[in-house]
Design an enzyme around this catalytic site. Structure first.
Site, short mmCIF file in Angstrom:
data_model
loop_
_atom_site.label_atom_id
_atom_site.label_comp_id
_atom_site.label_asym_id
_atom_site.label_seq_id
_atom_site.Cartn_x
_atom_site.Cartn_y
_atom_site.Cartn_z
N HIS A 12 0.85 -1.38 -0.46
CA HIS A 12 0.03 0.01 -0.26
C HIS A 12 0.93 1.13 0.21
CE1 HIS A 12 0.00 -0.36 4.61
NE2 HIS A 12 1.46 -0.26 3.89
N HIS A 130 12.81 -0.12 6.98
CA HIS A 130 11.82 0.64 6.80
C HIS A 130 12.00 1.65 7.71
CE1 HIS A 130 7.68 1.09 5.99
NE2 HIS A 130 7.30 0.72 6.34
FE LIG Z 1 5.54 1.57 7.90
#
Ligand SMILES: [Fe+2]
Length: 558
Positions: A12, A130
């Protein structure tokens, strides 16, 4: 030096941003251009928009930085979780994990796709962990020299929560809690159980919570104060065919989407939100204690929980709080783009982010061309702020399309729908005529920064609608349409030098009504991304019950 940051997980919120040296020039989520909400595909359109804005070709880039670890890191971690029983392993889950890995590996995390679409480049491609990318997106924009930085999301490639210490432009990891002990997972699975979209509709649960009552015990699913928290993944993660099986076994059948909400659902929303707030408070305390630093930065999807953020700030646990407004995965591109600044012992730029207007801007000439194409009768306003204020004071619902588009999930006065907050039924009116969304989701106020102390008990410096504050009891009657059932609001304080046009609109509205506050919601229909182009704006305007559209210097009325 040009650095392109991208978020691309195939899941997403794909996005891209471009930085020159250590300054972010432009950022945009793929969904705004592709018009597919939360678009998780390779952000080809967003990258093209970044290159166009910077006026460079792909071969002039120095870095392309993706805010995910190399695919094998996540794959190996997932296999480990299955093998040790930390995460329930069924054949479908294993198949999905493998498919995702093979696809990412085949693309080298997007590098092959990039070269295919944009041609050869001298740029160095790299993966940025991340959570590091999230952490940079919070710390480098906070303006705090020293800060504890908490990243809380569903999961990174293997991380669920992490703590970092930012000091003098460097960023050091302190600890990491690996997936699946994840606060985002906890919230998402209950969002799903309550009949909403996980990793997307958590807002709805947060908005519903004040309608419920306390008393429901969720300690089987989460212990929100267990140094710092502990969730029960085996109960939370169901199978592909029954994603809420573990919760259903204990709390009964899940709610069907769009069905009636009863007291059980409302009480559960209350309990989920309450547990999340407790866990975030525990994390904030732990972060301050560990780093000895009372400035806190937050990023990661869980940090979009404005209610919990507001409570952390109001609690006094921290002195100052900065939440990256694009706290979800779209914001990862910001951190990824700046990651090369840390090379060879380098330092991050640390500046206070004062606005989120990082997207595209449309000229009046282009707007005029669009209006002519659709044969729309428009008048040119001498002062679009005053014209808009006049319409608002008459009770009109307005589309407001001005300046550079916001980056992040909130509309902050560039691509907004505006209305009069003094009218109690305005909430229902905008909901029914324009947003077509759930009755319990509150709308937010934009107010002059100068009026914040008069209206709010806390969060008086809140430019990004990411902190909830209590409206002063004596002011709740003045702005009923933007005050939630529990007396809270999610304010945007607008500073004159940051967005002079929007400030002037609110000021003009204040001169006419005595209330320097407008109701502000994002310019989109339910289920669609926020409008990006003038065509999106016109289409949305005519597909809804909005009365007028103030777009650039032009006013279109129905
Ligand atoms: Fe994240």
């Amino acid at each position: 030096m040009f650095s392109l940051g991208i978020n691309y997980s195939q899941v997403h919120d794909s996005s891209a941003c471009i930085a020159r040296d250590d300054e972010v020039l432009f950022a945009i989520a793929e969904e705004r251009l592709s018009r597919a909400k939360h678009d998780g595909r390779f952000p080809a359109l967003a990258i093209r928009a970044c290159l166009e804005f910077a006026g460079i070709r792909a071969d002039e880039l120095d870095f392309v930085c993706q805010g995910w670890s190399a695919p094998r890191v996540a794959f190996l971690h997932d296999l480990g979780c299955y093998a040790t029983g930390k995460q329930p392993a069924d054949s479908q889950a294993l198949l999905n994990t493998t498919r995702h890995f093979v696809s990412m590996w085949h693309q080298r995390g997007g590098e092959n796709r990039f070269r295919q679409l944009f041609g050869p480049t001298k740029a160095q491609f790299r993966f940025v962990d991340h959570h590091l990318a999230h952490a940079i997106s919070a710390y480098a924009f906070s303006g705090f020299d020293d800060a504890a930085v908490l990243v809380l999301d569903g999961r990174g490639s293997w991380e669920a929560s992490s703590l970092w210490l930012g000091r003098g432009g460097s960023l050091e990891p302190v600890w990491t809690i690996p997936w699946p002990n994840s606060l985002g997972l906890f919230y998402a699975q209950f969002t799903q159980y309550l009949g909403f979209q996980p990793y997307s509709d958590e807002w709805k649960v947060m908005g519903l919570a004040p309608y419920g009552e306390g008393g429901l015990n969720l300690r089987e699913f989460i212990i929100p104060d267990d140094n710092p928290y502990r969730v029960a993944p085996k109960l939370l993660i169901g199978s592909e065919s029954a994603p809420s099986a573990g919760i259903e076994a204990r709390l009964g059948p899940k709610r069907a989407a769009e069905s009636e909400l009863d007291a059980h659902h409302k009480n559960l929303a209350f309990a989920v939100q309450d547990a999340c707030e407790q866990a975030m408070m525990t994390l904030a305390r732990a972060a301050v204690e560990k780093t000895k630093c009372r400035n806190l930065c937050l990023a990661g999807g869980v940090a979009l929980n404005s209610k919990a953020n507001g409570k952390i700030l109001a609690s006094g646990v921290v002195d100052r709080l900065f939440v990256q407004p694009a706290a979800g995965d779209d914001g990862v591109c910001l951190g990824a783009a700046l990651a090369p600044c840390l090379d060879a012992g380098g330092k991050l730029p640390v500046r206070k982010m004062r606005h989120a207007y990082l997207g595209s801007e449309i000229s009046d000439a282009e707007i005029q061309k669009t209006l002519e194409t659709y044969k729309l009768r428009a008048r040119r306003a001498a002062d679009s702020a005053a014209a808009a204020a006049e319409l608002l004071a008459e009770g009109k619902i307005l589309g407001w399309f001005q300046g550079r588009m916001e980056f992040g999930p909130r509309a902050l006065g560039s691509r907004s729908i505006l209305a009069d907050p003094r009218v109690p039924e305005m909430n229902a009116k905008v909901n029914n005529a324009v947003k077509f969304r759930e009755w319990w989701r509150p709308f937010a106020p934009s107010l002059l920064a100068e009026a914040a102390e008069e209206y709010l008990e806390s969060a008086t410096d809140s430019p990004f609608m990411i902190l909830t504050a209590q409206v002063k009891p004596e002011k709740r009657g003045a702005i009923p349409a933007v005050t939630h059932v529990d007396g809270s609001a999610r304010p945007q304080t607008v500073e004159r030098d940051v967005n002079p046009l929007y400030w002037r609109l609110i000021n003009e509205f204040g001169k006419r009504t005595g209330v320097p506050v407008v109701m502000n919601t994002s310019f989109n229909l339910r289920g669609e991304p926020i409008v990006c182009s003038p065509t999106d704006a016109v289409r949305t305007f005519f597909s809804s019950g909005m009365d007028a559209l103030v777009i650039g210097s032009f006013v279109v009325e129905k």
